[in-house]
Design an enzyme around this catalytic site. Structure first.
Site, mmCIF file in Angstrom:
data_model
loop_
_atom_site.group_PDB
_atom_site.id
_atom_site.type_symbol
_atom_site.label_atom_id
_atom_site.label_comp_id
_atom_site.label_asym_id
_atom_site.label_seq_id
_atom_site.Cartn_x
_atom_site.Cartn_y
_atom_site.Cartn_z
ATOM 1 N N GLU A 23 52.403 65.551 72.875
ATOM 2 C CA GLU A 23 51.404 65.248 73.885
ATOM 3 C C GLU A 23 50.293 65.409 73.777
ATOM 4 O O GLU A 23 50.006 66.862 73.044
ATOM 5 C CB GLU A 23 51.840 65.427 74.816
ATOM 6 C CG GLU A 23 51.091 65.576 76.598
ATOM 7 C CD GLU A 23 50.621 64.188 76.460
ATOM 8 O OE1 GLU A 23 51.431 62.924 76.381
ATOM 9 O OE2 GLU A 23 49.553 63.258 76.658
ATOM 10 N N HIS A 41 71.410 66.310 110.048
ATOM 11 C CA HIS A 41 71.564 67.885 109.480
ATOM 12 C C HIS A 41 73.218 67.919 108.661
ATOM 13 O O HIS A 41 74.170 67.276 108.815
ATOM 14 C CB HIS A 41 71.416 69.249 110.406
ATOM 15 C CG HIS A 41 72.164 70.147 109.509
ATOM 16 N ND1 HIS A 41 70.707 71.029 108.814
ATOM 17 C CD2 HIS A 41 73.019 70.885 109.217
ATOM 18 C CE1 HIS A 41 71.754 71.894 108.156
ATOM 19 N NE2 HIS A 41 73.064 71.976 108.619
HETATM 20 P P1 NAI Z 1 52.445 57.011 80.037
HETATM 21 O O1 NAI Z 1 51.296 56.231 80.484
HETATM 22 O O2 NAI Z 1 53.688 57.425 81.276
HETATM 23 O O3 NAI Z 1 52.478 58.222 78.966
HETATM 24 C C1 NAI Z 1 51.976 57.576 77.914
HETATM 25 C C2 NAI Z 1 51.775 59.478 76.889
HETATM 26 O O4 NAI Z 1 51.353 59.470 75.836
HETATM 27 C C3 NAI Z 1 50.610 60.025 78.135
HETATM 28 O O5 NAI Z 1 51.211 61.191 78.264
HETATM 29 C C4 NAI Z 1 49.208 60.351 77.104
HETATM 30 O O6 NAI Z 1 48.530 61.405 77.142
HETATM 31 C C5 NAI Z 1 50.743 60.274 75.549
HETATM 32 N N1 NAI Z 1 49.824 59.695 74.450
HETATM 33 C C6 NAI Z 1 49.007 58.375 74.229
HETATM 34 N N2 NAI Z 1 48.515 58.734 73.244
HETATM 35 C C7 NAI Z 1 49.129 59.671 72.224
HETATM 36 C C8 NAI Z 1 49.577 59.932 71.065
HETATM 37 N N3 NAI Z 1 48.807 59.380 70.357
HETATM 38 N N4 NAI Z 1 49.581 60.985 70.275
HETATM 39 C C9 NAI Z 1 50.263 61.742 71.445
HETATM 40 N N5 NAI Z 1 50.892 61.637 73.362
HETATM 41 C C10 NAI Z 1 49.607 60.187 73.474
HETATM 42 O O7 NAI Z 1 53.609 55.835 79.226
HETATM 43 P P2 NAI Z 1 55.177 55.266 78.679
HETATM 44 O O8 NAI Z 1 55.642 56.951 78.533
HETATM 45 O O9 NAI Z 1 54.919 54.547 77.398
HETATM 46 O O10 NAI Z 1 55.594 54.088 79.733
HETATM 47 C C11 NAI Z 1 54.942 53.633 79.884
HETATM 48 C C12 NAI Z 1 54.891 53.121 80.953
HETATM 49 O O11 NAI Z 1 56.534 52.132 81.765
HETATM 50 C C13 NAI Z 1 54.828 53.901 82.108
HETATM 51 O O12 NAI Z 1 53.122 54.314 82.400
HETATM 52 C C14 NAI Z 1 55.041 53.467 82.981
HETATM 53 O O13 NAI Z 1 54.186 52.968 84.149
HETATM 54 C C15 NAI Z 1 56.430 52.618 83.081
HETATM 55 N N6 NAI Z 1 57.771 53.560 82.899
HETATM 56 C C16 NAI Z 1 57.942 53.882 84.535
HETATM 57 C C17 NAI Z 1 58.964 54.550 84.677
HETATM 58 C C18 NAI Z 1 59.237 54.792 85.771
HETATM 59 O O14 NAI Z 1 58.637 54.378 86.852
HETATM 60 N N7 NAI Z 1 60.126 55.886 86.159
HETATM 61 C C19 NAI Z 1 59.943 55.021 83.249
HETATM 62 C C20 NAI Z 1 59.331 54.611 82.391
HETATM 63 C C21 NAI Z 1 58.661 53.532 82.135
#
Ligand code: NAI
Ligand code: FAD
Length: 472
Positions: free
Chosen positions: A210, A451
């Site tokens: 990360e 409960h």
């Molecule tokens: P995310 O925005 O949640 O996380 C991306 C992560 O990658 C961040 O922590 C960021 O700092 C890191 N990052 C970015 N560039 C990087 C790099 N070059 N090297 C290392 N780390 C880096 O995005 P994610 O997990 O791809 O999911 C996309 C979206 O899909 C989420 O923001 C969410 O909106 C949606 N989603 C929602 C879920 C839920 O509601 N349970 C489950 C999965 C996805």
């Protein structure tokens, strides 16, 4: 000869299909266009959420959690199992069946609500008298109102394109044919933690790289700390503050060069790599330029607070516009836009959009975090209650985590609720309802909760705001 409708929706993800149904309910003749294909080339409405997102990920999270419980938790209940094994193709087959049920469900709902469904890519052709012409396949459709709900796509790491064999997006991550021995993930956001959990539970050694120095920066820090502790204990290796360099991927595996938080050069070798570094708005194929539909600098369709674009009668909702990329946010915008078209007062309160991360423990929150309240200079009181002190959690054998409630120091109005623990995804609904009715923590504390139930932890967190928990 074009077919004429009152409303055309482009995209049948959770934003688009819900917008189409609501528009039809309001009496508009409605068409919905979607290009997603199933393995046989047939229609697969439901978008990212149904096909490669929310639904299949939750199916795999469930299967892998059963496997983990069978291997680790059953013995505590006196249940013995011999020769425990995971049949990955069967698990993936079940996940695919769950997806198909949802695809079919949407097609049924379109029929029930008399929404005309078109399978293919919808593109703007031109403005026509008081409306818009949209091409799909060889056909021409026109409507006065168009709702664009074309969603988002995974962001690739520069220099490491997705091949879905070794370098996987969310799509490939949901169909790895056998448990990889070593799995690397880049990005410890929502997908990284959910998919990392799935494959770790099934036996992979998982390392997450990360970029940010803090874990789950958007989550309330107390909750993020508790979750981090739990994930590390489970065996998820999370490296924060890294800078990813060259990624060398071949058929046999991948080598990721990176600099760790101390500035040391490192290489991580793995059999598979999941890249989960966020998603980008999807507008390819829309032919936005032809009609002058304005995008912002991130490539999202520019909209006002009510989802109006720069073109009259053209609206945009969901992942393709600003705001959180969540299925329920897309749905709420879809309903609100259909109601606005009907002259009603559709409304979405962004402060009340709940977030859930479906790991174990689950993480869920709604409203403001402590740092957000501090930054806004708002005086608040906080109350927390641990699941360790909740009878139902003890009976479940699931006592990690807590409920935290933040309320205004003067009025006692609930400003945020943050949960890490069992069934946080379900518990958060009570907090959202309470906040929608602008409840105070005292209101919630005075409501009779069954409960033994996990929801008593929410009531106790409300009591904790006034420093009068009964069970802790
Ligand atoms: P995310 O925005 O949640 O996380 C991306 C992560 O990658 C961040 O922590 C960021 O700092 C890191 N990052 C970015 N560039 C990087 C790099 N070059 N090297 C290392 N780390 C880096 O995005 P994610 O997990 O791809 O999911 C996309 C979206 O899909 C989420 O923001 C969410 O909106 C949606 N989603 C929602 C879920 C839920 O509601 N349970 C489950 C999965 C996805
Ligand atoms: P999408 O679901 O992306 O749908 C857009 C649709 O439009 C697609 O079917 C696409 O094929 C179609 N389309 C695009 N362009 C055209 C065109 N020109 N013509 C015709 N059709 C077109 N969110 C949650 O709230 N909870 C979760 O648990 C959750 N889990 C997720 C897990 C993963 C692995 C991923 C990747 C995402 C997850 N999300 C989750 C996010 C959620 O999937 C999205 O926020 C949601 O799907 C957005 O809905 P949408 O309708 O805006 O777009």
């Amino acid at each position: 000869m074009s077919k004429s409708f009152d409303v055309i929706v482009i995209g049948a993800g959770p934003g688009g299909y819900i917008a189409a149904i609501r528009a039809a309910q309001l009496g508009f003749s409605t068409a919905c266009i979607d290009e997603w294909k199933n393995a046989q080339g047939g229609p697969a409405p439901g978008g990212t959420c149904t096909n490669v997102g929310c639904i299949p990920s939750k199916a795999l999270l469930q299967s892998s959690e059963h496997f983990e419980h069978a291997g680790h938790a059953f013995a505590d209940h006196g249940i013995g199992l011999k020769d425990l094994a995971i049949d990955v193709p069967k698990m993936l087959g079940r996940k695919d069946a769950v997806v198909r049920q949802n695809n079919d469900g949407i097609l049924y709902l379109f029929k029930k609500n008399k929404v005309s469904f078109f399978h293919g890519r919808g593109s703007f052709v031109r403005g026509v008298d008081g409306g818009w012409e949209i091409a799909v396949g060889g056909e021409s459709l026109t409507a006065r109102q168009v709702i664009v709900a074309t969603g988002s796509s995974p962001r690739a790491l520069p220099g490491a394109p997705f091949d879905e064999e070794t370098v996987l997006s969310n799509d490939g991550a949901l169909r790895i044919p056998a448990v990889p021995k070593r799995l690397a993930l880049i990005g410890s956001g929502v997908i990284g933690l959910e998919m990392g959990s799935v494959w770790r539970r099934l036996g992979a050694q998982v390392t997450v790289l990360e970029a940010l120095p803090t874990f789950l920066g958007a989550v309330d820090p107390q909750i993020a700390k508790e979750a981090h502790k739990a994930f590390v204990k489970q065996g998820l290796k999370i490296e924060l503050g890294v800078k990813v360099g060259e990624v060398k991927a071949g058929k046999k595996g991948v080598a990721i060069a990176y600099t760790d938080a101390q500035g040391g050069a490192q290489t991580l070798e793995a059999d598979k790599l999941i890249v989960s570094i966020g998603r980008v708005p999807h507008t390819q194929g829309l032919n936005a330029d032809a009609v002058g539909l304005k995008l912002d600098e991130r490539g999202a369709i520019e909209v006002d607070a009510e989802c109006r674009t720069n073109l009259p009668g053209v609206w945009a909702i969901g992942d393709v516009v600003r705001g959180p990329m969540l299925a329920h946010k897309a749905e709420e915008e879809g309903v609100a836009v259909a109601e606005r078209i009907a002259g009603q007062h559709g409304h979405v309160d962004f402060n009340l959009v709940p977030w859930v991360i479906y790991t174990s423990p689950e993480i869920a929150w709604v409203g403001q975090t402590e740092p957000q309240l501090q930054a806004a200079g708002r005086a608040y009181k906080a109350g927390t209650f641990p699941f360790l002190a909740n009878g139902r959690a003890r009976a479940l054998g699931d006592t990690i985590g807590l409920v935290k409630m933040l309320a205004d120091a003067a009025s006692d109005e609930i400003l945020g609720v943050h949960i890490v623990g069992p069934m946080a995804s379900e518990l958060i609904a009570e907090a959202a309802v309470a906040m929608a009715f602008r409840a105070s923590s005292e209101d919630l504390a005075r409501i009779c909760h069954a409960h033994p139930s996990l929801s008593e932890a929410t009531k106790e967190a409300a009591l904790a705001v006034d420093k009068r928990t009964l069970n802790f």
